[in-house]
Motif scaffolding. Structure first.
Motif, PDB file in Angstrom:
ATOM      1  N   LEU A   1     -83.385  24.136 133.394  1.00  0.00           N
ATOM      2  CA  LEU A   1     -81.860  23.751 133.313  1.00  0.00           C
ATOM      3  C   LEU A   1     -81.341  24.260 134.802  1.00  0.00           C
ATOM      4  O   LEU A   1     -81.352  25.360 135.230  1.00  0.00           O
ATOM      5  N   ASP A   2     -80.522  23.288 135.266  1.00  0.00           N
ATOM      6  CA  ASP A   2     -79.618  23.505 136.535  1.00  0.00           C
ATOM      7  C   ASP A   2     -78.375  23.747 136.320  1.00  0.00           C
ATOM      8  O   ASP A   2     -77.500  22.969 135.910  1.00  0.00           O
ATOM      9  N   PHE A   3     -77.918  25.180 136.095  1.00  0.00           N
ATOM     10  CA  PHE A   3     -76.861  25.369 135.467  1.00  0.00           C
ATOM     11  C   PHE A   3     -75.602  24.906 136.143  1.00  0.00           C
ATOM     12  O   PHE A   3     -74.476  24.495 135.544  1.00  0.00           O
TER      13      PHE A   3
ATOM     14  N   ARG B   1     -75.341  22.380 138.523  1.00  0.00           N
ATOM     15  CA  ARG B   1     -75.116  21.097 138.286  1.00  0.00           C
ATOM     16  C   ARG B   1     -74.595  20.274 136.935  1.00  0.00           C
ATOM     17  O   ARG B   1     -73.801  19.331 136.818  1.00  0.00           O
ATOM     18  N   THR B   2     -74.950  21.246 135.838  1.00  0.00           N
ATOM     19  CA  THR B   2     -74.553  20.965 134.658  1.00  0.00           C
ATOM     20  C   THR B   2     -72.808  21.171 134.313  1.00  0.00           C
ATOM     21  O   THR B   2     -72.241  20.325 133.819  1.00  0.00           O
TER      22      THR B   2
ATOM     23  N   SER C   1     -69.864  18.595 133.970  1.00  0.00           N
ATOM     24  CA  SER C   1     -69.016  18.935 132.653  1.00  0.00           C
ATOM     25  C   SER C   1     -67.360  18.609 133.077  1.00  0.00           C
ATOM     26  O   SER C   1     -66.713  18.279 132.154  1.00  0.00           O
TER      27      SER C   1
ATOM     28  N   PRO D   1     -69.817  20.345 128.431  1.00  0.00           N
ATOM     29  CA  PRO D   1     -71.148  19.799 129.197  1.00  0.00           C
ATOM     30  C   PRO D   1     -71.881  19.007 128.055  1.00  0.00           C
ATOM     31  O   PRO D   1     -73.022  19.257 127.346  1.00  0.00           O
TER      32      PRO D   1
ATOM     33  N   THR E   1     -73.421  16.402 128.934  1.00  0.00           N
ATOM     34  CA  THR E   1     -75.107  15.954 129.725  1.00  0.00           C
ATOM     35  C   THR E   1     -75.609  17.157 130.105  1.00  0.00           C
ATOM     36  O   THR E   1     -74.787  17.633 131.289  1.00  0.00           O
ATOM     37  N   THR E   2     -76.767  17.627 130.210  1.00  0.00           N
ATOM     38  CA  THR E   2     -77.432  18.455 130.841  1.00  0.00           C
ATOM     39  C   THR E   2     -78.078  18.241 132.158  1.00  0.00           C
ATOM     40  O   THR E   2     -78.619  16.908 132.245  1.00  0.00           O
ATOM     41  N   ARG E   3     -78.002  18.886 133.178  1.00  0.00           N
ATOM     42  CA  ARG E   3     -78.649  18.500 134.409  1.00  0.00           C
ATOM     43  C   ARG E   3     -80.156  19.580 134.615  1.00  0.00           C
ATOM     44  O   ARG E   3     -79.829  20.602 134.077  1.00  0.00           O
ATOM     45  N   HIS E   4     -81.320  19.117 134.915  1.00  0.00           N
ATOM     46  CA  HIS E   4     -82.461  19.792 134.837  1.00  0.00           C
ATOM     47  C   HIS E   4     -82.983  19.621 136.629  1.00  0.00           C
ATOM     48  O   HIS E   4     -82.822  18.728 137.121  1.00  0.00           O
TER      49      HIS E   4
END
Length: 465
Positions: A266-268, A270-271, A275, A282, A284-287
């Motif tokens: 998980l890329d905190f 960018r997430t 958001s 959030p 959509t999560t970003r990885h």
């Protein structure tokens, strides 16, 4: 005598049974094409059928063999005859096979006639001669069937090569380009004569026993439908050429499953940034992107007598997969397991690798009969480090353990440690779970696929997508 409609429907059905993809529409196209040719011209009829139902060059030999059975060049023509009383008696060897006397005038005359036909390249004459030769030498008194081997033993067409070369290279220097071209030409003509003899023998057998039965016994399926266990040495070379592109597709499918099935961490930041567009929620999560790498492969192959021919295919596949994976380790087992990666040197012949494997690999523990449970335990004890989270595990075998222990807990732990695990079974699915087969019990732990030919291997690779 069957009607033309019966012959057409039977011929198309037999093409489908042999593995050629012939649709209903293509069968109707063949009927329409028959209206545009002279039905008495057999080669025009052959061309009309081939243009409408044959899709790949590899299918043409199977098509021609079946066409010759369903639309023979002649009917009868001495099919029930035996050597006449005016023909010199023929001697037999210890195995009961005919041995023509070396100075038999009739044999010498036939060989001279064959040499003239090979020299001129008269295909129609060669066809007529093959029909006559099978009538004379294809069946000895007391035999119930026809054999092309008797004709080839009597006439020995391969031994005519020196005479043919002398006839066309008179006064020319030997060993040069002219001789190589002539030798290749005559070799092709001799092979053509052998094919005509085999086709004529099949035609006569079909008249005696029925076309359908003869087609099932005498006509080999196309390469993609050929069982790996039934492949001859020359067919193994063709299988090797076909397996390489399939290995590339298999590697690509496994990489895709890695890319889509397991995302990076998980890329905190960018997430959180994403958001802001949804009020700080959030959705959509970003990885982080995963670092690409070529996957590793472990091949575990049953090398017992029951699947010895299938093991040839295993080696072919492993050879091809070595080029697509960063690391390939191959293991074989009967009732013990040994690593056979050392036999896979670049350029090694498959048959030579099998010979070395049988002589040098430590595959037998006690009985030399399949014992999957003990083999799996030995693998886990000796080669546990071979399976990592980057490893794709490929098991090839019939899952028949002679009613021994199956070592299911050990296999379950192996599958859990691997990234992917698959099992290719060379037995027909209808034979799974019969006798000592544990296919379903192993299939609960490892997805199991029937894989007996190239078509099924391609289907397995496509299913991975």
């Amino acid at each position: 005598m069957a009607s033309l409609v019966d012959r057409h429907t039977g011929f198309v059905a037999e093409l489908r049974r042999a593995g050629l993809p012939v649709s209903v529409a293509e069968g109707l196209d063949a009927v329409r094409a028959m209206r545009a040719v002279d039905l008495l011209d057999r080669e025009s009829l052959r061309a009309a059928y081939a243009a409408t139902v044959v899709k790949r060059p590899q299918h043409r030999p199977t098509f021609d063999a079946l066409f010759d059975l369903w639309f023979p060049a002649a009917v009868g023509d001495g099919a029930g005859s035996t050597p006449g009383p005016d023909r010199p008696p023929r001697t037999l060897d210890d195995a009961g096979r005919p041995v023509p006397p070396p100075l038999d005038p009739l044999v010498q005359a036939r060989r001279d006639e064959l040499a003239d036909l090979l020299l001129s390249g008269d295909d129609a004459g060669l066809r007529r001669f093959a029909r006559q030769a099978v009538a004379e030498y294809g069946r000895t008194p007391g035999q119930e069937s026809w054999f092309s081997s008797g004709v080839l033993r009597a006439l020995s067409p391969g031994t005519l090569m020196a005479r043919l070369l002398d006839a066309v290279l008179t006064g020319q220097e030997r060993g040069g380009m002219a001789e190589r071209v002539a030798r290749r030409t005559f070799r092709d003509r001799i092979a053509r004569f052998e094919d005509l003899v085999a086709g004529e023998a099949r035609r006569r057998i079909a008249e005696d026993t029925g076309v359908e039965r003869t087609a099932r016994l005498a006509v080999r399926p196309p390469l993609e439908r050929l069982d790996f266990a039934a492949a001859r040495r020359d067919e193994l070379a063709a299988l090797r050429r076909e397996v390489h592109p399939l290995a590339r597709r298999l590697a690509a499918r496994l990489v895709q499953k890695q890319r889509h099935g397991r995302r990076g961490r998980l890329d905190f930041r960018r997430t959180v940034r994403a958001s802001l567009a949804t009020g700080g929620v959030p959705l959509t999560t970003r990885h982080r992107p995963r670092r690409p790498h070529r996957p590793e492969l472990v091949v575990l192959c049953d090398a017992s007598d029951s699947v010895s021919a299938f093991a040839h295919f295993t080696l072919l596949l492993t050879f091809a997969l070595r080029e697509q994976f960063s690391r390939v380790r191959a293991f074989a087992f009967i009732d013990a397991t040994d690593e056979i990666t050392r036999f896979f040197a670049p350029g090694t012949d498959v048959a030579d690798a099998m010979t070395r494997l049988a002589a040098e690999a430590d595959l037998v523990w006690i009985t030399g009969r399949s014992n999957y449970g003990h083999a799996i335990k030995v693998f886990d004890e000796r080669y546990r480090d071979a399976i990592t989270p980057k490893t794709s595990l490929l098991i090839l075998g019939d899952a028949r353990s002679n009613y021994g222990d199956l070592a299911l807990p050990v296999l379950r732990s192996m599958v859990r440690r691997a990234r992917h695990a698959y099992w290719l079974n060379p037995e027909p699915r209808g034979q799974w779970d019969t006798g000592d087969s544990a296919a379903s019990r192993y299939g609960e732990l490892v997805p199991m696929y029937e894989c007996r030919n190239l078509t099924q291997l391609a289907a397995f690779i496509e299913e991975l997508a």
